[in-house]
Design a protein around this motif. Structure first.
Motif, PDB file in Angstrom:
ATOM      1  N   ALA A   1      74.976  44.999  62.293  1.00 25.74           N
ATOM      2  CA  ALA A   1      73.693  44.593  61.730  1.00 25.74           C
ATOM      3  C   ALA A   1      73.500  43.094  61.932  1.00 25.74           C
ATOM      4  CB  ALA A   1      73.644  44.934  60.242  1.00 25.74           C
ATOM      5  N   ALA A   2      72.262  42.691  62.085  1.00 24.40           N
ATOM      6  CA  ALA A   2      71.955  41.272  62.304  1.00 24.40           C
ATOM      7  C   ALA A   2      72.426  40.432  61.116  1.00 24.40           C
ATOM      8  CB  ALA A   2      70.461  41.094  62.526  1.00 24.40           C
ATOM      9  N   ALA A   3      72.170  40.904  59.913  1.00 25.87           N
ATOM     10  CA  ALA A   3      72.622  40.211  58.710  1.00 25.87           C
ATOM     11  C   ALA A   3      73.632  41.115  58.010  1.00 25.87           C
ATOM     12  CB  ALA A   3      71.448  39.921  57.792  1.00 25.87           C
ATOM     13  N   ALA A   4      74.902  40.805  58.166  1.00 22.00           N
ATOM     14  CA  ALA A   4      75.957  41.638  57.580  1.00 22.00           C
ATOM     15  C   ALA A   4      76.071  41.327  56.095  1.00 22.00           C
ATOM     16  CB  ALA A   4      77.271  41.397  58.294  1.00 22.00           C
ATOM     17  N   THR A   5      75.298  42.036  55.292  1.00 20.27           N
ATOM     18  CA  THR A   5      75.266  41.807  53.853  1.00 20.27           C
ATOM     19  C   THR A   5      75.584  43.095  53.129  1.00 20.27           C
ATOM     20  OG1 THR A   5      73.539  40.147  54.141  1.00 20.27           O
ATOM     21  CG2 THR A   5      73.850  40.993  51.940  1.00 20.27           C
ATOM     22  N   GLU A   6      76.524  43.004  52.227  1.00 22.24           N
ATOM     23  CA  GLU A   6      76.825  44.131  51.362  1.00 22.24           C
ATOM     24  C   GLU A   6      75.647  44.317  50.412  1.00 22.24           C
ATOM     25  OE1 GLU A   6      80.110  45.301  47.952  1.00 22.24           O
ATOM     26  OE2 GLU A   6      80.210  43.368  48.931  1.00 22.24           O
ATOM     27  N   GLU A   7      75.451  45.543  49.952  1.00 21.82           N
ATOM     28  CA  GLU A   7      74.353  45.831  49.035  1.00 21.82           C
ATOM     29  C   GLU A   7      74.835  46.665  47.863  1.00 21.82           C
ATOM     30  OE1 GLU A   7      70.446  46.157  51.861  1.00 21.82           O
ATOM     31  OE2 GLU A   7      71.598  47.985  51.546  1.00 21.82           O
ATOM     32  N   LEU A   8      74.073  46.592  46.786  1.00 22.38           N
ATOM     33  CA  LEU A   8      74.222  47.501  45.664  1.00 22.38           C
ATOM     34  C   LEU A   8      72.955  48.333  45.652  1.00 22.38           C
ATOM     35  CD1 LEU A   8      75.603  45.108  42.915  1.00 22.38           C
ATOM     36  CD2 LEU A   8      76.865  46.785  44.260  1.00 22.38           C
ATOM     37  N   ARG A   9      73.107  49.641  45.759  1.00 23.97           N
ATOM     38  CA  ARG A   9      71.959  50.528  45.917  1.00 23.97           C
ATOM     39  C   ARG A   9      71.778  51.395  44.680  1.00 23.97           C
ATOM     40  NH1 ARG A   9      72.055  53.420  51.404  1.00 23.97           N
ATOM     41  NH2 ARG A   9      71.685  51.264  51.981  1.00 23.97           N
ATOM     42  N   CYS A  10      70.516  51.527  44.269  1.00 28.56           N
ATOM     43  CA  CYS A  10      70.159  52.412  43.167  1.00 28.56           C
ATOM     44  C   CYS A  10      69.513  53.653  43.764  1.00 28.56           C
ATOM     45  CB  CYS A  10      69.180  51.719  42.206  1.00 28.56           C
ATOM     46  SG  CYS A  10      68.636  52.813  40.879  1.00 28.56           S
ATOM     47  N   ASP A  11      70.130  54.807  43.546  1.00 28.95           N
ATOM     48  CA  ASP A  11      69.604  56.054  44.096  1.00 28.95           C
ATOM     49  C   ASP A  11      68.498  56.651  43.222  1.00 28.95           C
ATOM     50  OD1 ASP A  11      71.241  55.977  46.340  1.00 28.95           O
ATOM     51  OD2 ASP A  11      72.869  57.023  45.320  1.00 28.95           O
ATOM     52  N   VAL A  12      68.279  56.087  42.036  1.00 25.66           N
ATOM     53  CA  VAL A  12      67.232  56.586  41.152  1.00 25.66           C
ATOM     54  C   VAL A  12      65.869  56.040  41.573  1.00 25.66           C
ATOM     55  CG1 VAL A  12      66.397  56.654  38.768  1.00 25.66           C
ATOM     56  CG2 VAL A  12      68.846  56.829  39.235  1.00 25.66           C
ATOM     57  N   CYS A  13      65.775  54.722  41.735  1.00 25.54           N
ATOM     58  CA  CYS A  13      64.475  54.130  42.093  1.00 25.54           C
ATOM     59  C   CYS A  13      64.435  53.671  43.552  1.00 25.54           C
ATOM     60  CB  CYS A  13      64.123  52.980  41.152  1.00 25.54           C
ATOM     61  SG  CYS A  13      65.261  51.598  41.193  1.00 25.54           S
ATOM     62  N   HIS A  14      65.488  53.946  44.310  1.00 32.27           N
ATOM     63  CA  HIS A  14      65.541  53.687  45.755  1.00 32.27           C
ATOM     64  C   HIS A  14      65.347  52.217  46.114  1.00 32.27           C
ATOM     65  CE1 HIS A  14      65.624  57.987  46.159  1.00 32.27           C
ATOM     66  NE2 HIS A  14      64.535  58.066  45.442  1.00 32.27           N
ATOM     67  N   LEU A  15      66.098  51.359  45.427  1.00 31.24           N
ATOM     68  CA  LEU A  15      66.110  49.939  45.751  1.00 31.24           C
ATOM     69  C   LEU A  15      67.528  49.530  46.116  1.00 31.24           C
ATOM     70  CD1 LEU A  15      63.863  48.404  42.939  1.00 31.24           C
ATOM     71  CD2 LEU A  15      63.271  48.745  45.338  1.00 31.24           C
ATOM     72  N   ALA A  16      67.652  48.573  47.037  1.00 27.92           N
ATOM     73  CA  ALA A  16      68.952  48.042  47.433  1.00 27.92           C
ATOM     74  C   ALA A  16      68.935  46.539  47.188  1.00 27.92           C
ATOM     75  CB  ALA A  16      69.233  48.341  48.897  1.00 27.92           C
ATOM     76  N   TYR A  17      69.913  46.071  46.425  1.00 28.79           N
ATOM     77  CA  TYR A  17      70.019  44.660  46.068  1.00 28.79           C
ATOM     78  C   TYR A  17      71.110  44.009  46.916  1.00 28.79           C
ATOM     79  CZ  TYR A  17      67.386  46.325  42.067  1.00 28.79           C
ATOM     80  OH  TYR A  17      66.431  46.905  41.280  1.00 28.79           O
ATOM     81  N   PRO A  18      70.840  42.841  47.497  1.00 29.86           N
ATOM     82  CA  PRO A  18      71.849  42.187  48.332  1.00 29.86           C
ATOM     83  C   PRO A  18      72.968  41.578  47.502  1.00 29.86           C
ATOM     84  CG  PRO A  18      69.937  40.770  48.120  1.00 29.86           C
ATOM     85  CD  PRO A  18      69.592  42.077  47.436  1.00 29.86           C
ATOM     86  N   VAL A  19      74.134  41.442  48.141  1.00 28.31           N
ATOM     87  CA  VAL A  19      75.269  40.728  47.556  1.00 28.31           C
ATOM     88  C   VAL A  19      75.535  39.560  48.487  1.00 28.31           C
ATOM     89  CG1 VAL A  19      77.700  40.850  46.904  1.00 28.31           C
ATOM     90  CG2 VAL A  19      76.217  42.833  46.551  1.00 28.31           C
ATOM     91  N   GLU A  20      75.328  38.357  47.983  1.00 34.50           N
ATOM     92  CA  GLU A  20      75.476  37.158  48.805  1.00 34.50           C
ATOM     93  C   GLU A  20      76.662  36.344  48.316  1.00 34.50           C
ATOM     94  OE1 GLU A  20      71.703  35.179  48.690  1.00 34.50           O
ATOM     95  OE2 GLU A  20      70.683  36.831  49.692  1.00 34.50           O
ATOM     96  N   GLY A  21      77.685  36.221  49.167  1.00 36.71           N
ATOM     97  CA  GLY A  21      78.874  35.466  48.807  1.00 36.71           C
ATOM     98  C   GLY A  21      79.606  36.044  47.613  1.00 36.71           C
ATOM     99  N   GLY A  22      79.565  37.352  47.474  1.00 37.34           N
ATOM    100  CA  GLY A  22      80.246  38.012  46.364  1.00 37.34           C
ATOM    101  C   GLY A  22      79.434  38.044  45.081  1.00 37.34           C
ATOM    102  N   VAL A  23      78.203  37.534  45.119  1.00 36.25           N
ATOM    103  CA  VAL A  23      77.346  37.491  43.934  1.00 36.25           C
ATOM    104  C   VAL A  23      76.161  38.432  44.129  1.00 36.25           C
ATOM    105  CG1 VAL A  23      75.896  36.007  42.486  1.00 36.25           C
ATOM    106  CG2 VAL A  23      77.984  35.086  43.526  1.00 36.25           C
ATOM    107  N   PRO A  24      76.004  39.421  43.252  1.00 44.43           N
ATOM    108  CA  PRO A  24      74.865  40.334  43.384  1.00 44.43           C
ATOM    109  C   PRO A  24      73.566  39.632  43.004  1.00 44.43           C
ATOM    110  CG  PRO A  24      76.155  40.883  41.446  1.00 44.43           C
ATOM    111  CD  PRO A  24      76.889  39.793  42.157  1.00 44.43           C
ATOM    112  N   VAL A  25      72.542  39.825  43.823  1.00 41.63           N
ATOM    113  CA  VAL A  25      71.221  39.252  43.557  1.00 41.63           C
ATOM    114  C   VAL A  25      70.345  40.386  43.021  1.00 41.63           C
ATOM    115  CG1 VAL A  25      69.256  38.021  44.549  1.00 41.63           C
ATOM    116  CG2 VAL A  25      71.561  37.606  45.443  1.00 41.63           C
ATOM    117  N   LEU A  26      70.320  40.507  41.700  1.00 45.65           N
ATOM    118  CA  LEU A  26      69.641  41.633  41.058  1.00 45.65           C
ATOM    119  C   LEU A  26      68.220  41.252  40.647  1.00 45.65           C
ATOM    120  CD1 LEU A  26      72.583  43.050  38.925  1.00 45.65           C
ATOM    121  CD2 LEU A  26      71.785  43.771  41.171  1.00 45.65           C
ATOM    122  N   LEU A  27      67.423  40.903  41.640  1.00 41.75           N
ATOM    123  CA  LEU A  27      66.021  40.581  41.423  1.00 41.75           C
ATOM    124  C   LEU A  27      65.178  41.644  42.119  1.00 41.75           C
ATOM    125  CD1 LEU A  27      66.184  36.754  42.146  1.00 41.75           C
ATOM    126  CD2 LEU A  27      66.076  37.873  39.910  1.00 41.75           C
TER     127      LEU A  27
END
Length: 69
Positions: free
Chosen positions: A34-60
């Motif tokens: 992938a162009a931007a190798a970023t881990e994500e936290l994904r919610c399967d209920v509302c179908h949103l994926a939140y990025p994890v940048e430098g080990g810190v989840p960005v839950l916005l």
């Protein structure tokens, strides 16, 4: 281990929830090639994926990516 490959601390991981629906978040590793190798936290209920940048989840919700339902 580089900063972008750090994992979330287990104690923090256990309490994280989706800020939109309060659903459980699932760890999704970065896709190979992938162009931007970023881990994500994904919610399967509302179908949103939140990025994890430098080990810190960005839950916005405004920065979350919609996933295919």
């Amino acid at each position: 281990m580089s900063q972008s490959q750090q994992t979330i601390e287990p104690w923090l991981r256990g309490i994280l929830r989706c800020p939109q629906c309060k659903g459980e978040l699932v760890d999704v590793p970065a896709e190979a090639g992938a162009a931007a190798a970023t881990e994500e936290l994904r919610c399967d209920v509302c179908h949103l994926a939140y990025p994890v940048e430098g080990g810190v989840p960005v839950l916005l919700v405004d920065l979350a990516r919609r996933t295919d339902g």
